[in-house]
Scaffold this motif. Structure first.
Motif, PDB file in Angstrom:
ATOM      1  N   GLU A  29      13.549   3.421  17.249  1.00  0.00           N
ATOM      2  CA  GLU A  29      12.154   3.753  16.961  1.00  0.00           C
ATOM      3  C   GLU A  29      11.849   5.144  17.482  1.00  0.00           C
ATOM      4  N   TYR A  30      10.979   5.822  16.755  1.00  0.00           N
ATOM      5  CA  TYR A  30      10.490   7.140  17.146  1.00  0.00           C
ATOM      6  C   TYR A  30       8.995   7.015  17.383  1.00  0.00           C
ATOM      7  N   ASN A  31       8.525   7.432  18.555  1.00  0.00           N
ATOM      8  CA  ASN A  31       7.092   7.392  18.883  1.00  0.00           C
ATOM      9  C   ASN A  31       6.430   8.605  18.226  1.00  0.00           C
TER      10      ASN A  31
ATOM     11  N   CYS B 266       2.058   4.510  18.069  1.00  0.00           N
ATOM     12  CA  CYS B 266       2.628   4.333  16.731  1.00  0.00           C
ATOM     13  C   CYS B 266       4.121   4.657  16.725  1.00  0.00           C
ATOM     14  N   TYR B 267       4.878   3.766  16.105  1.00  0.00           N
ATOM     15  CA  TYR B 267       6.327   3.908  16.090  1.00  0.00           C
ATOM     16  C   TYR B 267       6.856   3.799  14.671  1.00  0.00           C
ATOM     17  N   ARG B 268       7.823   4.637  14.372  1.00  0.00           N
ATOM     18  CA  ARG B 268       8.504   4.615  13.090  1.00  0.00           C
ATOM     19  C   ARG B 268       9.928   4.131  13.331  1.00  0.00           C
ATOM     20  N   ALA B 269      10.254   2.992  12.730  1.00  0.00           N
ATOM     21  CA  ALA B 269      11.581   2.408  12.889  1.00  0.00           C
ATOM     22  C   ALA B 269      12.537   3.036  11.879  1.00  0.00           C
ATOM     23  N   PHE B 270      13.777   3.238  12.326  1.00  0.00           N
ATOM     24  CA  PHE B 270      14.785   3.825  11.450  1.00  0.00           C
ATOM     25  C   PHE B 270      16.168   3.396  11.921  1.00  0.00           C
ATOM     26  N   CYS B 271      17.167   3.636  11.107  1.00  0.00           N
ATOM     27  CA  CYS B 271      18.550   3.382  11.485  1.00  0.00           C
ATOM     28  C   CYS B 271      19.099   4.660  12.110  1.00  0.00           C
ATOM     29  N   GLN B 272      19.598   4.541  13.323  1.00  0.00           N
ATOM     30  CA  GLN B 272      20.105   5.736  13.999  1.00  0.00           C
ATOM     31  C   GLN B 272      21.472   6.190  13.476  1.00  0.00           C
ATOM     32  N   LYS B 273      22.109   5.377  12.633  1.00  0.00           N
ATOM     33  CA  LYS B 273      23.397   5.772  12.052  1.00  0.00           C
ATOM     34  C   LYS B 273      23.213   6.477  10.708  1.00  0.00           C
ATOM     35  N   CYS B 274      22.524   5.821   9.759  1.00  0.00           N
ATOM     36  CA  CYS B 274      22.383   6.407   8.417  1.00  0.00           C
ATOM     37  C   CYS B 274      21.057   7.133   8.209  1.00  0.00           C
ATOM     38  N   GLY B 275      20.098   6.919   9.102  1.00  0.00           N
ATOM     39  CA  GLY B 275      18.820   7.617   9.016  1.00  0.00           C
ATOM     40  C   GLY B 275      17.767   6.960   8.142  1.00  0.00           C
ATOM     41  N   SER B 276      18.071   5.821   7.541  1.00  0.00           N
ATOM     42  CA  SER B 276      17.090   5.161   6.670  1.00  0.00           C
ATOM     43  C   SER B 276      15.794   4.859   7.412  1.00  0.00           C
ATOM     44  N   PRO B 277      14.640   5.304   6.889  1.00  0.00           N
ATOM     45  CA  PRO B 277      13.363   4.891   7.471  1.00  0.00           C
ATOM     46  C   PRO B 277      13.113   3.433   7.092  1.00  0.00           C
ATOM     47  N   LEU B 278      12.649   2.637   8.047  1.00  0.00           N
ATOM     48  CA  LEU B 278      12.505   1.204   7.822  1.00  0.00           C
ATOM     49  C   LEU B 278      11.074   0.697   7.883  1.00  0.00           C
TER      50      LEU B 278
ATOM     51  N   HIS C  30       0.835  -1.199   0.000  1.00  0.00           N
ATOM     52  CA  HIS C  30       0.000   0.000   0.000  1.00  0.00           C
ATOM     53  C   HIS C  30       0.868   1.246   0.000  1.00  0.00           C
ATOM     54  N   THR C  31       0.245   2.351  -0.363  1.00  0.00           N
ATOM     55  CA  THR C  31       0.928   3.636  -0.329  1.00  0.00           C
ATOM     56  C   THR C  31       0.254   4.528   0.695  1.00  0.00           C
ATOM     57  N   CYS C  32       0.988   5.523   1.150  1.00  0.00           N
ATOM     58  CA  CYS C  32       0.416   6.519   2.055  1.00  0.00           C
ATOM     59  C   CYS C  32       0.915   7.899   1.646  1.00  0.00           C
ATOM     60  N   GLN C  33      -0.007   8.866   1.678  1.00  0.00           N
ATOM     61  CA  GLN C  33       0.330  10.245   1.373  1.00  0.00           C
ATOM     62  C   GLN C  33       0.053  11.158   2.560  1.00  0.00           C
ATOM     63  N   CYS C  34      -0.013  10.586   3.775  1.00  0.00           N
ATOM     64  CA  CYS C  34      -0.251  11.436   4.945  1.00  0.00           C
ATOM     65  C   CYS C  34       0.992  12.292   5.224  1.00  0.00           C
ATOM     66  N   THR C  35       0.795  13.374   5.924  1.00  0.00           N
ATOM     67  CA  THR C  35       1.883  14.303   6.210  1.00  0.00           C
ATOM     68  C   THR C  35       3.005  13.646   7.007  1.00  0.00           C
ATOM     69  N   GLN C  36       2.673  12.802   7.989  1.00  0.00           N
ATOM     70  CA  GLN C  36       3.715  12.146   8.783  1.00  0.00           C
ATOM     71  C   GLN C  36       4.581  11.228   7.918  1.00  0.00           C
ATOM     72  N   CYS C  37       3.961  10.443   7.047  1.00  0.00           N
ATOM     73  CA  CYS C  37       4.745   9.559   6.176  1.00  0.00           C
ATOM     74  C   CYS C  37       5.625  10.368   5.230  1.00  0.00           C
ATOM     75  N   ARG C  38       5.092  11.457   4.696  1.00  0.00           N
ATOM     76  CA  ARG C  38       5.895  12.305   3.809  1.00  0.00           C
ATOM     77  C   ARG C  38       7.117  12.855   4.532  1.00  0.00           C
ATOM     78  N   LYS C  39       6.908  13.348   5.729  1.00  0.00           N
ATOM     79  CA  LYS C  39       8.035  13.896   6.486  1.00  0.00           C
ATOM     80  C   LYS C  39       9.017  12.805   6.909  1.00  0.00           C
ATOM     81  N   ASN C  40       8.505  11.608   7.208  1.00  0.00           N
ATOM     82  CA  ASN C  40       9.364  10.509   7.626  1.00  0.00           C
ATOM     83  C   ASN C  40      10.271  10.018   6.499  1.00  0.00           C
ATOM     84  N   CYS C  41       9.719   9.854   5.299  1.00  0.00           N
ATOM     85  CA  CYS C  41      10.515   9.270   4.213  1.00  0.00           C
ATOM     86  C   CYS C  41      11.121  10.308   3.277  1.00  0.00           C
TER      87      CYS C  41
END
Length: 177
Positions: free
Chosen positions: A75-77, A82-94, A39-50
């Motif tokens: 993870e960022y709450n 709701c949590y957004r997982a990411f790499c704390q070294k390179c910043g990749s959203p996961l 699925h895709t998402c166009q919400c503001t949080q997803c846009r800012k996250n990725c």
């Protein structure tokens, strides 16, 4: 005749972040929902996250994914539960998950290893095909259509099931065109 997503579904994929500090392996269950997984998402949080106008996800269950390296996993709450997982070294959203509702993980499709998305390449460097259509099926679900940008992101969700907001409200009515 083109192959359908059901004909090219993978049994297993691997992926991870840009620096390699976070790696995963997904072993898809025989009951995996290939129609509603992508699925895709166009919400503001997803846009800012990725950092993109449209975020491509694929939902997997906790039992399907194994984190093979979590050396730099964080993870960022982002909102209650709701949590957004990411790499704390390179910043990749996961991924994105709602710990309060279920154990499903909405995995960022762009983190799947290239060999599974594109497959081998021909002599000119063109991809020969793999599982990209199954992992990011454009005929699947599209969330937060109310944030479409005319002429830019409106064609992304031109097929599939469209949701004005998230999935809780149910899909939008199909147009009569």
């Amino acid at each position: 005749m083109a192959a359908t997503s059901m004909e090219i579904t993978p049994q297993r994929v691997t992926g991870g972040c840009l620096c390699g500090g976070v790696r995963y392996e997904i072993n898809f269950s025989p009951e995996h929902d290939w129609m509603h997984g992508p699925h895709t998402c166009q919400c503001t949080q997803c846009r800012k996250n990725c950092g993109s106008l449209v975020y491509n996800f694929h939902t997997v269950t906790a039992s399907e994914i194994t984190w093979t390296s979590q050396a730099t996993y964080a993870e960022y709450n982002s909102s209650p539960g709701c949590y957004r997982a990411f790499c704390q070294k390179c910043g990749s959203p996961l991924a994105w998950t709602n710990h309060g509702v279920n154990t499903d993980i909405e995995l960022a499709v762009g983190t799947v290893d290239e060999q599974f998305l594109l497959g081998e390449r021909d002599a000119e460097g063109k991809p020969l095909g793999a599982h990209g259509i199954a992992l990011a099926n454009p005929e699947a679900d599209h969330f937060y259509i109310r944030n479409e940008i005319a002429g830019v992101t409106d064609k992304v969700a031109s097929s599939g099931t469209r949701f004005w907001k998230g999935s809780k409200e149910g899909p939008m009515a199909k147009s009569a065109d």
